[in-house]
Motif scaffolding. Structure first.
Motif, mmCIF file in Angstrom:
data_model
loop_
_atom_site.group_PDB
_atom_site.id
_atom_site.type_symbol
_atom_site.label_atom_id
_atom_site.label_comp_id
_atom_site.label_asym_id
_atom_site.label_seq_id
_atom_site.Cartn_x
_atom_site.Cartn_y
_atom_site.Cartn_z
ATOM 1 N N ALA A 198 0.831 -1.204 0.000
ATOM 2 C CA ALA A 198 0.000 0.000 0.000
ATOM 3 C C ALA A 198 0.862 1.249 0.000
ATOM 4 N N ASP A 199 0.340 2.307 -0.599
ATOM 5 C CA ASP A 199 0.991 3.620 -0.542
ATOM 6 C C ASP A 199 0.604 4.266 0.786
ATOM 7 N N THR A 200 1.492 4.161 1.744
ATOM 8 C CA THR A 200 1.181 4.645 3.093
ATOM 9 C C THR A 200 1.359 6.153 3.234
ATOM 10 N N THR A 201 1.775 6.813 2.163
ATOM 11 C CA THR A 201 2.008 8.265 2.251
ATOM 12 C C THR A 201 0.796 9.087 1.802
ATOM 13 N N SER A 202 -0.183 8.450 1.191
ATOM 14 C CA SER A 202 -1.300 9.216 0.640
ATOM 15 C C SER A 202 -2.247 9.695 1.731
ATOM 16 N N ALA A 203 -2.917 10.799 1.456
ATOM 17 C CA ALA A 203 -3.907 11.327 2.393
ATOM 18 C C ALA A 203 -5.049 10.345 2.578
ATOM 19 N N ALA A 204 -5.410 9.637 1.507
ATOM 20 C CA ALA A 204 -6.505 8.676 1.580
ATOM 21 C C ALA A 204 -6.156 7.525 2.523
#
Length: 451
Positions: free
Chosen positions: A427-433
């Motif tokens: 997962a992209d853990t940096t996104s606001a979502a």
């Protein structure tokens, strides 16, 4: 019931509701087709990753070229015209815009746009229901903290369903179930963008004429949109959801009062107070007359003999007991109806549906056996479809929300029909979502534990 006169007043005083639209795809184009007919509403700007396509769609839906030729947002405000560009952040931040319409259809981007808009004191109408399904409650809380309105889009089925639920409750009825219609057979779960028109009921030529996106429409067919929209309805109304996903019982509009009762009463529900989707096809694939495929409904119960007698006296369609009745809208007009949300938010500071809890999730379910290393392509694609689950289950078992299953790499194989989990993906853990979702999951887990 007086939104239109109030819009006329805003037009007469030269003080229209000033909106900015992000995303000029199908929904955005449908709204734009009506926008020039709406007094008291000024579309100041349209932001799209492809301004060329946005201008093409404006022309396609009937806008004169001079109406969208503004050189800048300031120019558009001064002349009462519209600026088309690609900078969504600039559109959101501009001081002349009151309401941001998020219609990108891209869930992670939608979350960022919503949060950015709240930070700039802007109301948001979120058309991207995929984002609302997995973090609508978090977005609603963020909007409340910022002192602005966050709203579902009227014209889409969740907002219309919420309207019917509100009507029933305000009349004093007990809501037993609510939801939408659909064309459903279990085999549709495996449909892809290559097969969607074979099942949908349109020719490829009709789809191309309407500039219809096969992946988006396949998200409806394969059950993803019904799961997404049912989650949004549950989270806005407080209704619960089936533990193992939607049942899609077949029936006509007149069958709804009989179907949408508890099993103990002869219906399909585990208990009263649930969301469900009614199919317009029998299990054998035959079309059911007088269906609710394109509409929404609410089923409710009259809890006294007097109300039951009233149902009988006024010749309404009920279940065999005479106590369960439904109200429905047979059609929804999607972006053509968005003016209702703009007027409600802009004039009354009132959302046309908003998440009030985290009851449900639309999770990613494998369409086929998936291998480690594959990339998930989100709703309507080739790899996963949406499955509705109670949030208490999806959070506890680490299910991956469908809205975050876009361009995500699998690290584990997943069998056909199994739910993809957070542990199965990078997962992209940096996104606001992602961050907002994880915050919501922690709050839901604590609430379930406390209960």
């Amino acid at each position: 019931m007086n939104l239109f006169p109030k819009l006329q007043q805003r037009a007469e005083t030269g003080n229209p509701i000033r909106v900015g639209l992000i995303g000029a795809g199908k929904f955005g184009s449908m709204f734009l087709a009506q926008a020039l007919r709406l007094p008291g509403i000024h579309v100041v700007g349209v932001a799209d990753l492809s301004p060329v396509n946005a201008r093409s769609n404006l022309d396609y839906v009937g806008w004169p070229a001079e109406r969208y030729a503004a050189a800048s947002l300031d120019d558009a405000l001064a002349k009462g015209t519209t600026h088309v560009g690609e900078d969504a952040a600039a559109l959101i931040a501009h001081g002349g815009i009151e309401i941001v319409i998020e219609a990108t259809g891209h869930p992670p981007a939608a979350v960022e746009h919503c949060l950015y808009a709240f930070g700039h004191g802007k109301h948001v109408i979120n058309v991207t229901v995929e984002a609302d399904a997995f973090c609508g409650f978090g977005l609603a809380q963020a909007a409340e903290s910022a002192g602005v309105i966050y709203s579902m889009a009227y014209g889409d089925q969740p907002a219309l369903t919420c309207d019917l639920v509100d009507w029933a409750r305000t009349c004093g009825f007990i809501v037993t179930a609510a939801g939408r219609g659909h064309k459903w057979l279990p085999k549709y779960r495996a449909s892809t963008p290559e097969t969607v028109w074979d099942h949908w009921g349109l020719t490829k030529e009709q789809a191309e004429r309407g500039r219809l996106n096969p992946k988006m429409f396949n998200a409806f067919l394969d059950g993803s949109k019904p799961a997404i929209e049912s989650a949004a309805i549950a989270n806005a109304t407080g209704l619960s959801v089936p533990a193992e996903g939607l049942l899609f019982p077949p029936g006509s509009v007149d069958d709804i009062p009989t179907l949408m009762r508890p099993e103990a009463k002869g219906g399909v529900l585990a208990h009263e107070g649930m969301v469900e989707v009614v199919s317009c096809l029998t299990r054998e694939g035959q079309q059911i007359p007088n269906d609710i495929r394109k509409g929404v409904w609410v089923c409710f119960r009259g809890d006294t003999d007097y109300v039951k007698n009233c149902f009988e006296e006024y010749k309404v369609t009920t279940d065999p007991s005479g106590r369960y009745m439904s109200l429905y809208k047979k059609w929804h007009m999607i972006g053509l109806e968005l003016g209702v949300s703009i007027a409600a938010v802009g004039l009354r500071r009132e959302a046309t549906g908003v998440a009030t809890c985290h009851n449900a999730d639309a999770v990613a379910v494998a369409k086929r056996d998936l291998n480690a290393g594959e990339m998930l392509d989100g709703e309507g694609g080739y790899t996963v479809a949406g499955g509705l689950r109670p949030a208490s289950i999806s959070v506890a078992e680490g299910h991956l929300p469908l809205g975050l299953a876009h361009n995500v790499k699998l690290v584990n194989p997943v069998e056909e029909g199994a739910v993809v989990t957070w542990a199965d993906v990078e997962a992209d853990t940096t996104s606001a979502a992602y961050k907002l979702r994880k915050q919501m999951e922690d709050e839901t887990a604590n609430r379930v534990k406390a209960a």
